[in-house]
Design a protein around this motif. Structure first.
Motif, PDB file in Angstrom:
ATOM      1  N   ARG A 142      -9.842  -6.886  -1.654  1.00  9.06           N
ATOM      2  CA  ARG A 142      -8.783  -6.885  -0.640  1.00  9.06           C
ATOM      3  C   ARG A 142      -9.345  -6.578   0.747  1.00  9.06           C
ATOM      4  N   ASP A 155      11.434  -7.017   7.045  1.00  9.06           N
ATOM      5  CA  ASP A 155      10.118  -7.092   6.435  1.00  9.06           C
ATOM      6  C   ASP A 155      10.186  -8.007   5.196  1.00  9.06           C
ATOM      7  N   PRO A 156       9.355  -9.039   5.138  1.00 12.57           N
ATOM      8  CA  PRO A 156       9.400  -9.917   3.952  1.00 12.57           C
ATOM      9  C   PRO A 156       8.939  -9.187   2.693  1.00 12.57           C
ATOM     10  N   ALA A 193       6.687  -8.320  -0.207  1.00 16.42           N
ATOM     11  CA  ALA A 193       5.254  -8.512  -0.482  1.00 16.42           C
ATOM     12  C   ALA A 193       5.068  -8.863  -1.948  1.00 16.42           C
ATOM     13  N   PHE A 194       4.325  -9.943  -2.213  1.00 21.13           N
ATOM     14  CA  PHE A 194       3.979 -10.274  -3.600  1.00 21.13           C
ATOM     15  C   PHE A 194       2.600 -10.923  -3.618  1.00 21.13           C
ATOM     16  N   ASP A 195       1.834 -10.663  -4.670  1.00 19.93           N
ATOM     17  CA  ASP A 195       0.504 -11.237  -4.814  1.00 19.93           C
ATOM     18  C   ASP A 195       0.593 -12.650  -5.349  1.00 19.93           C
ATOM     19  N   HIS A 196      -0.276 -13.504  -4.858  1.00 15.57           N
ATOM     20  CA  HIS A 196      -0.311 -14.887  -5.333  1.00 15.57           C
ATOM     21  C   HIS A 196      -1.547 -15.501  -4.732  1.00 15.57           C
ATOM     22  N   MET A 204      -3.834 -20.346  -1.840  1.00 14.55           N
ATOM     23  CA  MET A 204      -3.131 -19.999  -0.610  1.00 14.55           C
ATOM     24  C   MET A 204      -4.011 -19.223   0.369  1.00 14.55           C
ATOM     25  N   PRO A 230       6.092 -10.096  11.628  1.00 11.64           N
ATOM     26  CA  PRO A 230       6.884  -8.878  11.444  1.00 11.64           C
ATOM     27  C   PRO A 230       6.011  -7.650  11.250  1.00 11.64           C
ATOM     28  N   SER A 231       6.611  -6.486  11.445  1.00 10.65           N
ATOM     29  CA  SER A 231       5.990  -5.206  11.111  1.00 10.65           C
ATOM     30  C   SER A 231       4.755  -4.906  11.975  1.00 10.65           C
ATOM     31  N   ILE A 236       1.199  -0.967  -4.638  1.00 10.55           N
ATOM     32  CA  ILE A 236       0.672  -0.942  -3.272  1.00 10.55           C
ATOM     33  C   ILE A 236       1.819  -1.175  -2.295  1.00 10.55           C
ATOM     34  N   LYS A 237       2.590  -2.198  -2.554  1.00  8.57           N
ATOM     35  CA  LYS A 237       3.782  -2.463  -1.751  1.00  8.57           C
ATOM     36  C   LYS A 237       4.679  -3.444  -2.521  1.00  8.57           C
ATOM     37  N   PHE A 259      -0.167  -2.899   4.727  1.00  4.58           N
ATOM     38  CA  PHE A 259      -0.224  -4.156   3.984  1.00  4.58           C
ATOM     39  C   PHE A 259       0.729  -5.142   4.655  1.00  4.58           C
ATOM     40  N   VAL A 279       3.476  -5.785  -5.266  1.00  5.87           N
ATOM     41  CA  VAL A 279       2.007  -5.808  -5.313  1.00  5.87           C
ATOM     42  C   VAL A 279       1.486  -4.532  -5.959  1.00  5.87           C
ATOM     43  N   VAL A 295      -5.113  -3.444   2.345  1.00  7.31           N
ATOM     44  CA  VAL A 295      -4.159  -2.488   1.783  1.00  7.31           C
ATOM     45  C   VAL A 295      -3.583  -1.585   2.871  1.00  7.31           C
ATOM     46  N   GLN A 336       1.121  -9.260   4.816  1.00  2.00           N
ATOM     47  CA  GLN A 336       0.650 -10.605   4.491  1.00  2.00           C
ATOM     48  C   GLN A 336       0.945 -11.604   5.613  1.00  2.00           C
ATOM     49  N   SER A 337       2.010 -11.355   6.379  1.00  5.97           N
ATOM     50  CA  SER A 337       2.343 -12.268   7.476  1.00  5.97           C
ATOM     51  C   SER A 337       1.257 -12.202   8.552  1.00  5.97           C
TER      52      SER A 337
END
Lengths: 637, 252
Positions: free
Chosen positions: A188, B56-57, B59-62, A240, A543-544, B116-117, A549, B120, A210, A551-552
């Motif tokens: 990560r 806040d969207p 969070a998911f692992d993929h 992805m 966002p945020s 983790i979130k 953590f 996730v 993280v 992802q966006s």
């Protein structure tokens, strides 16, 4: 800066052995004094990390995913080539070399490709010893199948999961070294910059995904094994997280980028079916061993496939290429599918698909045999489309799959930045303008297991640099630059998400820099990308915050780099005024619509040097010299 | 493609901002979901809407989204990877849901997998189990010719059945004891079946089982939940083989 390919002298078949002897060795007791960073844990990265750690180097290995076992090599289905000639059908190192050079449309280095063919056999031996469960015949020996662009059976496979099994093999060796304390694993982590000190690659800056911390790591050499850039098209068969950022940031620090316009469009993927679609799924090329590709004879024929009699079908690959038939190389198969659809003969709801039909194979060999060979692929197809390929033909269409271009490397796999090595799909070296099926796994493992462990020693013994730590000002500066780039992304606070911008970029790239290109379209695309990039920095919404953590935020950084990199691809495509392999400029085609090369002017590698933000990149040329094969128009008829 | 329909769903998603935070069950509307979408594509669309609405969207692992990398996974309506047998979450398509369905989405839960979130979790414990012995101790170079060691096809096929494990963790999430025996058994079994793996079979079984216990995974009580949810249909036969290898390591 000139381009020194460092190809050893001497006859082709002796170059690698001679080079191995000439490379300086690092004393076994001294290896533990060297630290090496490896970024990426696909085949090229995991194999390099494990092998270098086995030799005694201290290796720090980084990956984006939560575990090194998940890198996208894992998704390779069909197989891995080697010149074993177990099938007794006349294969040899020379033939594998020749097929690969020809398949690449004569735009790869002879010396690199020959070395690849030489070490291919060692890979199979090593992987079997690791416990990779390759397919076997009833006698207990290894089984082979054939793949596109070859007339011999030289592909080793583990059901439709060859990449997975090879990657888990490399991961097991990596895990063994992690347990031994010779590899430190950092999962990560997203590499966001390269640190160059006194002209040499000395470390990296990563974001801890993280908690958002910006971390720096120092070493004596850095290996990038960060994969390809196919996701510049948004929709591709890549995972992805695949991105160009590590390579692109290295490019900005002085590593040349070679042949970025060489991208492979794979002929057998599940067709696109909606705007929300996030990725495309490949159906292994091995399916073309038994599946027959066809479209209706008559444009606009909307009958169900079963309703169309033999006489109403056009098996266009078999008809046009009688000797290779459905097993022509990928670029040829893809362009022909597009051509049929352009003529209105495409099938399915969108008209952007052709059939891949197994009815004859099932009748000939029985459902059982076909299921043994392709069972998991058929299941996957059924899951995604809701249709049963045992009963009705598959529908397929080409999709972006692999990128032959990458960071320029010399024969030692070192980039134009001393100490920065690049392996696997991330480099440009072995596939020319088109990669043959089952050759990516071969190259990734060749680079990782059998090339870089030796060549990196040659660099490290050269010395000429002092030990440094991350306290060096260059590390502080690079980390600061990364932090401010992240702040810039967060500060825009506009109205469009990174995904939304990515989708727009992908449409531009696919439309103008995809299967067929022309100068007007490329010029148009260049303007569109510039406009999109400028909108991105005005209207991006992340966002945020960065300190968690997010992802966006990860995605936004990658899209920012793709928006610059896409333009570099366009520039490269415009500079190459010929067609070759995956690069098809409509102005350069034969009467039969095949790619027409211009060997006089373009038998070279185009390597691009970053010239500063907003500046046009500087073109460098590495001429390709063919001493052993004769350049000819590829013919698969 | 089959002809796609559009459905509307209500999602109930477990949200958690960080490892030591409390979790909440939040409700979201997933409107105009095409039945051709994958489950993760449906979540993408919901996330796009959440982001545009200033939230806040999820969070998911993929990663690969073709069912092989093992990165994705969540408990959907009580079942890891959702309702379809032998399928990862990324390969689950919305045609398996009905208009108006309520869909509850939770992360893997196990002492060894920390959140983790949101969805996730940290599955680093699986890497540690492999590091304890999930390999054959050979260095690069020096391997004999690949065909010098014939392996009966049946053995190779069985080894491949075990090797198909993608390390997603659904087995742990499904098990009432949060046992990692299917995961660990699959690797021990693959290497025990192959002649290449025999020299270290005893040491491997003992070390991997010890690591599994130490990391906080529970024991197997033959519930068979793991096998039922495994997206690669790994059989508990491999747990039995692991147990035999473990016993042999202790007594013979």
């Amino acid at each position: 800066m000139g381009l020194e390919s460092r190809i050893p002298a001497g006859p082709l078949a002796e170059k690698w052995d001679r080079h191995l002897f000439e490379l300086k060795l690092v004393n076994p007791a001294n290896k533990r004094k060297f630290d090496i960073i490896v970024v990426g844990t696909g085949l090229a990265g995991a194999a390099a990390s494990a092998s270098m750690a086995e030799l005694g180097y201290n290796v720090k290995t980084f990956c984006i995913q939560d575990s090194p076992r998940r890198a996208h090599s894992i998704a390779a289905q069909g197989g891995i080539n080697a010149a074993k000639n177990y099938s007794n059908d006349g294969d040899s190192i020379w033939r594998l070399f020749y097929d690969t050079i020809k398949g690449g449309d004569y735009r790869a280095r002879e010396a690199n490709v020959y070395r690849l063919a030489q070490v291919s056999n060692l890979i199979i031996d090593h992987c079997v010893a690791q416990g990779v469960p390759f397919a076997r015949d009833y006698g207990g020996l290894l089984s082979n199948r054939s793949f596109g662009g070859a007339q011999v059976s030289r592909t080793f496979y583990a059901r439709g999961q060859t990449g997975q099994q090879l990657l888990l093999g490399a991961y097991s060796s990596l895990s063994r070294q992690a347990a031994a304390g010779k590899v430190r694993l950092y999962a990560r982590r997203d590499m966001l910059d390269l640190v160059v000190v006194d002209g040499q690659a000395r470390g990296i800056v990563v974001r801890n995904l993280v908690n958002g911390d910006i971390e720096t790591y120092a070493a004596d050499a850095v290996v990038l094994a960060t994969g390809g850039y196919g996701n510049v098209f948004y929709l591709s068969t890549n995972a992805m997280a695949c991105n160009v950022t590590a390579c692109f940031q290295a490019y900005k620090k002085g590593a040349f980028f070679a042949n970025p316009c060489f991208t492979q469009i794979h002929p057998t993927c599940i067709p696109v079916h909606g705007d929300y679609q996030s990725k495309l799924t490949l159906m292994s090329e091995s399916l073309r061993n038994d599946g027959r590709v066809w479209v209706p004879q008559t444009p606009g024929d909307k009958r169900a496939p079963g309703q169309i009699p033999e006489a109403g079908r056009d098996y266009f690959l078999e008809n046009k290429y009688p000797s290779f038939g459905n097993l022509v190389p990928r670029d040829v198969a893809s362009r022909n599918a597009k051509e049929q659809c352009d003529q209105g003969k495409g099938v399915g709801e969108t008209g952007l698909a052709v059939y891949l039909d197994f009815a004859d194979a099932i009748q000939r060999d029985g459902r059982e045999v076909i299921s043994q060979k392709y069972g998991n692929l058929f299941e996957m197809y059924a899951k995604i489309t809701g249709q049963d390929p045992y009963e009705t033909p598959m529908m397929i269409y080409p999709a972006v799959h692999y990128t032959m271009g990458g960071l320029w490397v010399d024969y030692n796999l070192m980039s134009t930045i001393p100490g920065l090595f690049v392996t696997g799909e991330a480099n440009f070296s072995d596939h020319g303008a088109n990669r043959l099926g089952a050759s990516a796994l071969m190259q990734g493992l060749a680079d990782g297991y059998f090339i870089i462990p030796y060549t990196i020693g040659g660099y490290l013994t050269g010395g000429g640099y002092k030990k440094i730590t991350t306290d060096h000002p260059e590390f502080k500066a690079a980390a600061g630059a990364v932090a401010s780039r992240i702040q810039r992304l967060l500060a825009v606070k506009g109205k469009r998400t990174a995904d939304d911008f990515h989708r727009s970029l992908g449409k531009i790239m696919w439309e103008y820099c995809g299967m067929a290109r022309n100068n007007a379209g490329l010029l148009n695309a260049r303007e569109k990308i510039a406009a999109l990039r400028s909108e991105f920095w005005d209207n991006l919404l992340v966002p945020s915050t960065g300190a968690q953590f997010n992802q966006s935020l990860e995605k936004a950084g990658r899209v920012a780099d793709f928006l610059e990199f896409g333009e570099l691809m366009i520039i490269d495509a415009l500079a190459r005024q010929e067609s070759c392999g995956g690069h098809f400029n409509e102005a350069f085609q034969t009467e039969e619509n095949e790619a027409r090369r211009d060997d006089e002017n373009f038998t070279h590698v185009a390597a691009w040097e970053f010239a500063g933000e907003g500046q046009a990149p500087v073109f460098h040329k590495e001429p390709l010299v063919f001493e052993n094969v004769k350049l000819s128009q590829r013919s698969y008829k | 493609m089959t002809t796609a329909k559009t459905i509307h769903l209500t999602l109930k998603v477990v949200r958690q901002t960080g490892p030591d935070q409390k979790s909440n069950l939040e409700t979201y509307a997933a409107r105009n979901v095409s039945t051709d979408m994958s489950f993760l594509e449906m979540l993408d669309v919901v996330n796009e809407d959440l982001t545009l609405a200033g939230q806040d969207p999820i969070a998911f692992d993929h990663d690969c989204r073709e069912g092989i990398c093992g990165m994705c996974g969540a408990v959907v309506n009580g079942r890891p990877h959702g309702p379809q047998e032998g399928t990862t979450l990324c390969q689950l398509h919305m045609r398996h849901f009905e208009d108006g369905d309520e869909v509850v989405i939770e992360p893997w839960r196990s002492r060894a997998f920390k959140v983790i979130k949101d969805l996730v979790v940290d599955r680093g414990a699986f890497d540690q189990i492999i590091q304890a012995g999930g390999y054959i101790s050979i260095n690069t170079g020096g391997a004999p010719d690949a065909n010098s060691l014939p392996v009966p096809k049946e053995m190779a096929d069985q080894a491949m059945d075990a090797a198909a494990c993608i390390g997603c963790g659904a087995c742990v999430a499904a098990c009432p004891n949060a046992s990692a025996m299917l995961f660990t058994g699959a690797k021990i079994s693959q290497l025990a079946l192959l002649p290449q793996g025999r020299p270290e079979a005893k040491r491997r079984a003992a070390a991997m089982v010890a690591a599994m216990d130490k990391l906080g995974f529970g024991n197997c009580t033959n519930e068979r939940e793991c096998e039922a949810v495994c997206p690669k249909n790994i059989s508990i036969v491999h747990i039995a083989r692991m147990n035999r290898e473990f016993l042999k390591a202790g007594f013979f």
